[in-house]
Design an enzyme around this catalytic site. Structure first.
Site, PDB file in Angstrom:
ATOM      1  N   ASP A 174     -12.915  19.540  -3.701  1.00  0.00           N
ATOM      2  CA  ASP A 174     -12.441  18.462  -4.462  1.00  0.00           C
ATOM      3  C   ASP A 174     -13.591  17.348  -4.122  1.00  0.00           C
ATOM      4  OD1 ASP A 174     -11.207  16.752  -6.337  1.00  0.00           O
ATOM      5  OD2 ASP A 174      -9.752  16.042  -4.899  1.00  0.00           O
ATOM      6  N   HIS A 229     -17.505   8.643 -10.594  1.00  0.00           N
ATOM      7  CA  HIS A 229     -17.577  10.242 -10.251  1.00  0.00           C
ATOM      8  C   HIS A 229     -16.534  10.921 -10.835  1.00  0.00           C
ATOM      9  CE1 HIS A 229     -14.554   9.024  -7.398  1.00  0.00           C
ATOM     10  NE2 HIS A 229     -14.563  10.422  -7.312  1.00  0.00           N
ATOM     11  N   ASP A 230     -15.420  10.008 -11.417  1.00  0.00           N
ATOM     12  CA  ASP A 230     -14.389  10.787 -11.889  1.00  0.00           C
ATOM     13  C   ASP A 230     -14.295  11.109 -13.235  1.00  0.00           C
ATOM     14  OD1 ASP A 230     -12.877  11.780  -9.554  1.00  0.00           O
ATOM     15  OD2 ASP A 230     -12.112   9.988  -9.259  1.00  0.00           O
ATOM     16  N   ARG A 283     -12.941   2.896   1.182  1.00  0.00           N
ATOM     17  CA  ARG A 283     -12.306   3.182   0.010  1.00  0.00           C
ATOM     18  C   ARG A 283     -11.179   3.908   0.115  1.00  0.00           C
ATOM     19  NH1 ARG A 283     -12.001   7.457  -3.421  1.00  0.00           N
ATOM     20  NH2 ARG A 283     -12.042   7.303  -5.694  1.00  0.00           N
ATOM     21  N   ASP A 311      -8.565   6.285  -0.668  1.00  0.00           N
ATOM     22  CA  ASP A 311      -8.579   7.254  -1.750  1.00  0.00           C
ATOM     23  C   ASP A 311      -6.909   7.326  -2.237  1.00  0.00           C
ATOM     24  OD1 ASP A 311      -9.873   9.285  -3.392  1.00  0.00           O
ATOM     25  OD2 ASP A 311      -8.309  10.569  -2.392  1.00  0.00           O
ATOM     26  N   HIS A 328      -4.000  12.953   1.216  1.00  0.00           N
ATOM     27  CA  HIS A 328      -3.645  14.325   1.878  1.00  0.00           C
ATOM     28  C   HIS A 328      -4.940  14.657   2.882  1.00  0.00           C
ATOM     29  CE1 HIS A 328      -5.661  13.806  -2.116  1.00  0.00           C
ATOM     30  NE2 HIS A 328      -6.642  14.036  -1.398  1.00  0.00           N
ATOM     31  N   GLU A 371      -7.976   2.538  -4.255  1.00  0.00           N
ATOM     32  CA  GLU A 371      -8.294   3.318  -5.301  1.00  0.00           C
ATOM     33  C   GLU A 371      -6.960   3.923  -6.099  1.00  0.00           C
ATOM     34  OE1 GLU A 371      -9.521   7.433  -7.647  1.00  0.00           O
ATOM     35  OE2 GLU A 371      -8.430   7.188  -5.595  1.00  0.00           O
ATOM     36  N   GLN A 426      -5.354  20.789  -0.486  1.00  0.00           N
ATOM     37  CA  GLN A 426      -4.798  19.252  -0.243  1.00  0.00           C
ATOM     38  C   GLN A 426      -3.376  18.931   0.255  1.00  0.00           C
ATOM     39  OE1 GLN A 426      -7.277  18.337  -3.706  1.00  0.00           O
ATOM     40  NE2 GLN A 426      -8.402  16.911  -2.719  1.00  0.00           N
ATOM     41  N   ARG A 477     -16.167  17.576 -13.540  1.00  0.00           N
ATOM     42  CA  ARG A 477     -16.593  16.211 -13.464  1.00  0.00           C
ATOM     43  C   ARG A 477     -18.055  16.172 -12.686  1.00  0.00           C
ATOM     44  NH1 ARG A 477     -11.789  14.432  -9.476  1.00  0.00           N
ATOM     45  NH2 ARG A 477     -12.100  16.483  -8.990  1.00  0.00           N
TER      46      ARG A 477
END
Ligand code: GLC
Length: 647
Positions: free
Chosen positions: A141, A396-397, A282, A284, A184, A326, A252, A522
């Protein structure tokens, strides 16, 4: 607090308890601990008080924090002092962030210091190195499936390399940001492997179920995150004979934040990495950290308690460090991540403004800013206390079209689902007349919603324009890209430049050849840095890349000169009634700045009066006087103006 638990999820006897420390306290740590305690006790009591002894838990939090404080290197302790004195350092208009994958940017972490001149030239003061902690082998991922939080991905380098790079960057005024995945771990993480081997202490780190009854009940209200590539939120493992909560991909495993052992373990990890020189974490996918039956298990109030506890405990042991949440969620749910009500000024210092990003693209496609004005005016306060946004246009997403029925309903003729569909079609390029070259991502058969991939430049029309060879279309695409950068540089918060966007880099389809990356679209907007292009900029000053690069540098340099653009200054969205323009006021008491953006390819006019301005104006972005005719301002296609009273 109704918290669903599996048999394994309730930990009563912590096994890893350290003996409460009795050694003489460090006086500075002690002061900071007492400050932290005020805002730490409440959240921990709310989260864990039902089943655990809170004073004993606080002792253990203190032991973790103090242990890491004792190990903290002298130069970072000096930075701590500096930021104790100036805790609002990150709100300065001087801040500009750059986001890059170390390998795609320059090969390895050891090479990062060589890129400092390039970064400084762009005005960068903050470098987010995309996931670099040890991921699981194979698909990961994009590195968000971490198997060891204490090791750097060996393909990128070592922890020593990170420490050295962070030191070199810090010496040049650049703070390092690293991802910390809180929701996760990879299923190959040591905690997960031990859980899998049957250790009940570590089974309680995750959410495991003996049969599928509860999972099915939960799924009735959960939303699929990857409906195409990883449908469902639970996975059955025959060897374990259990169902495991897996919100994202199968590999995950969601952590069980209702277990205070998870809190302690993650806090220790954060402080360990902070001592290596990480200044910004960051955090996540924080929206998903708490689960409750009958809800979407996103944005639950407990998430904000967890974040407050993490932020306050970090401040005790590493006050130089800040956190960025995030949470890619709708407007109403986003605001609490920057501190609302009892959490004001106490949770993450930064949060991604995904709604600004969505509204930028929405207005660009529809040539109509009314929805944008409406959403940004109604849902967001003009400022936060000791917190602000990370503003961005692309990341990036994928882009999730987070436009709610309720918001769309306030705009005549706009229907939310139809508008979301229009945006997906517009940006995959299939809508007639679209300038964009993107692709659909994760179509949800149930809701009919699709998300969108594509690089800033390709979505903004540069790819199609270059192919057409039409200079006007190229001009428009460049102007769109620069307007987006001017928007994030002036909105309030820290603007994020995603690697390559400062050069107008296009979609990169190379990922399709890599079996590990191919399943995840992505990667089309996660290119490799084109250093030959950078080297050639001076020889091709009129190329799109050079014009974009010059433009971005000029925008960031102008930002740094304007005190009105500091994040403490209120951001007031103006309702001018002009559907082609978006306008905001940075309400600085001494020299306010009014920023106006033309979202169309047509010239536009607006009366200075309707912006609350007289006609004696200068554009602080271009650095020149603005001509006003009969009380009206003129904007060229996709122009951004940063207006203030001429000196
Ligand atoms: C965040 C990351 C995204 C990842 C997800 C799961 O949203 O930005 O890339 O897929 O978390 O970790």
């Amino acid at each position: 607090m109704a918290q669903p638990r599996t048999a394994a999820a309730s930990t009563t006897a912590p096994r890893k308890a350290r003996a409460p420390r009795k050694a003489a306290a460090d006086p500075l740590f002690d002061l900071r601990w007492r400050r932290a305690l005020r805002d730490l006790r409440g959240p921990l009591a709310r989260l864990y008080g039902d089943a655990h002894d809170v004073p004993a838990l606080l002792d253990r939090v203190r032991a973790v924090a103090e242990g890491r404080w004792r190990e903290r290197p002298a130069d970072l302790r000096a930075l701590d002092l500096l930021r104790d004195v100036d805790p609002e350092w990150f709100l300065s208009q001087d801040m500009v962030a750059y986001v890059a994958y170390a390998d795609r940017f320059c090969g390895t972490i050891a090479e990062i210091p060589r890129t400092i001149p390039y970064l400084r030239d762009l005005g960068v003061t903050y470098l987010h190195l995309m996931p670099c902690l040890m991921p699981r082998p194979g698909q990961s991922d994009g590195g968000y499936a971490v198997m060891d939080y204490r090791r750097i991905d060996p393909r990128l380098g070592t922890m020593d390399d990170l420490e050295q790079a962070a030191r070199a960057l810090r010496a040049q005024g650049i703070s390092v940001c690293l991802d910390l995945v809180l929701n996760h771990t990879a299923k190959e993480h040591d905690w997960a492997e031990r859980a899998r081997a049957g250790d009940p202490f570590f089974q309680a780190f995750y959410l495991m179920f003996d049969d599928d009854r509860l999972p099915r009940d939960y799924e009735a209200t959960l939303v699929d995150i990857f409906p195409d590539q990883a449908p469902g939120s639970f996975t059955f493992y025959p060897d374990l004979n259990k169902w495991v909560w897996t919100t994202f991909n199968e590999y995950q495993w969601d952590l069980n934040w209702a277990n205070p052992e998870v809190f302690l373990a993650v806090l220790d990890t954060i402080l360990h990495l902070a001592n290596k020189g990480v200044e910004v974490f960051r955090l996540d996918a924080v929206a998903f950290m708490w689960k409750r039956l009958g809800t979407t298990c996103q944005n639950l109030p407990e998430v904000h308690d967890i974040l407050q506890a993490i932020v306050q405990a970090t401040r005790a042991a590493a006050p130089a460090v800040i956190h960025k949440a995030e949470a890619i969620v709708g407007p109403r749910d986003l605001v609490p991540y920057l501190g609302q009500g009892g959490h004001e000024g106490k949770v993450a210092q930064l949060a991604y403004h995904n709604n600004l990003m969505v509204q930028f693209w929405s207005s660009l496609a529809s040539r109509d800013t009314r929805l944008m004005t409406q959403v940004l005016r109604t849902h967001f306060p003009e400022r936060f206390s000791r917190a602000s946004f990370a503003t961005y246009i692309r990341c990036h997403d994928d882009i999730g079209w987070a436009i709610t029925d309720e918001d769309a309903a306030r705009i005549p003729y706009l229907q939310a689902h139809a508008h979301r569909n229009f945006l997906a079609d517009f940006y995959n390029g299939s809508f007639p007349g679209s300038f964009a070259r993107g692709a659909d991502f994760q179509s949800n058969a149930l809701t009919g919603d699709r998300r969108t991939n594509g690089s800033f430049a390709s979505l903004a029309g540069l790819e199609a324009a270059i192919e057409s060879g039409d200079p006007t279309l190229i001009d428009h695409a460049i102007a769109r890209i620069l307007m987006g950068h001017a928007l994030i540089a002036s909105f309030g918060g820290i603007p994020l430049l995603y690697m390559g966007d400062e050069l107008g880099m296009l979609n990169d389809h190379g990922y399709r050849q890599d079996p590990e990356l191919a399943p995840d679209g992505r990667w089309m907007h996660r290119p490799r840095m084109d250093w030959p292009l950078v080297a050639g900029l001076p020889d091709r000053p009129r190329s799109p890349a050079a014009r974009i690069h010059d433009g971005v540098r000029a925008i960031m340099a102008a930002r740094k000169r304007l005190e009105a653009l500091a994040a403490q200054v209120p951001t007031r969205i103006l309702d001018t009634g002009h559907p082609a323009l978006f306008a905001l006021l940075r309400a600085d008491a001494i020299r306010p700045l009014t920023c106006v953006f033309n979202f169309t390819e047509h010239p536009q006019r607006i009366a200075c009066r309707s912006l609350g301005l007289d006609d004696h104006l200068e554009d602080a972005l271009a650095g020149r006087r603005v001509g006003v005719e009969e009380g009206e301002l003129r904007l060229s296609p996709y122009q951004a103006l940063w207006l203030r009273r001429a000196a």
